[in-house]
Design an enzyme around this catalytic site. Structure first.
Site, PDB file in Angstrom:
ATOM      1  N   GLY A  81       0.837  -1.193   0.000  1.00 35.31           N
ATOM      2  CA  GLY A  81       0.000   0.000   0.000  1.00 35.31           C
ATOM      3  C   GLY A  81       0.870   1.239   0.000  1.00 35.31           C
ATOM      4  CG  PHE A  82       3.617   1.960   2.412  1.00 33.48           C
ATOM      5  CD1 PHE A  82       3.893   2.481   3.661  1.00 33.48           C
ATOM      6  CD2 PHE A  82       3.704   0.587   2.236  1.00 33.48           C
ATOM      7  CE1 PHE A  82       4.265   1.658   4.702  1.00 33.48           C
ATOM      8  CE2 PHE A  82       4.072  -0.253   3.272  1.00 33.48           C
ATOM      9  CZ  PHE A  82       4.352   0.290   4.512  1.00 33.48           C
ATOM     10  CG  HIS A  83      -1.246   3.940  -2.554  1.00 29.67           C
ATOM     11  ND1 HIS A  83      -0.883   2.610  -2.428  1.00 29.67           N
ATOM     12  CD2 HIS A  83      -2.535   3.920  -2.976  1.00 29.67           C
ATOM     13  CE1 HIS A  83      -1.890   1.837  -2.776  1.00 29.67           C
ATOM     14  NE2 HIS A  83      -2.915   2.608  -3.115  1.00 29.67           N
ATOM     15  CB  ALA A  84      -3.678   8.797  -0.107  1.00 31.46           C
TER      16      ALA A  84
END
Length: 133
Positions: A48-51
């Site tokens: 993930g590590f995102h928006a």
């Protein structure tokens, strides 16, 4: 106010087994234009590590379990995804990270738009700056 909003899908199964149905614009709050799934994830390698600027998603752990950290830049909440008919809404402008995948984990994600790299925010500091404007 909680960052966590669940979508409960009905189990329409019977003595032969489970049957869970997701319907766009009914129990999924948008038109589904893309779905993807993650499997074979390493338990010790977070993802993930995102928006997203605009994308709406709902994540279901249809087998096994994993944890998801939800972060709006002010508040953080971690949840366990471990029910195949209980989906986690991931709204726009929420940083999310998945981790602690069980060996048998299958994470299914429904999205309201096709893939668009320009919709991603992959740097946490950029994400936090956008949220304070």
């Amino acid at each position: 106010m909680s960052l966590v909003e669940w979508i409960q899908l009905p189990n329409l199964g019977d003595h032969r087994g489970a049957l869970v149905v997701a319907e766009a614009d009914k129990n999924i709050p948008f038109e589904i234009k893309r779905l993807y799934y993650i499997f074979g994830a390493q338990p010790d390698l977070p993802r993930g590590f995102h928006a997203h600027k605009e994308l709406q998603q709902v994540a279901f752990c249809i087998q096994g379990n994993c944890k998801m950290l939800m972060d709006n830049g002010i508040k953080k909440e971690e949840v366990l995804l471990n029910q195949s008919n209980k989906g986690l809404k991931i709204p726009p402008m929420v940083w999310h990270e998945m981790h602690d995948f069980s060996q048998d984990c299958i994470l299914l994600v429904l999205a309201n738009e096709h893939y668009d790299e320009f919709d991603y925010i992959r740097n946490y500091e950029d994400f936090k700056m956008r949220g304070t404007k």
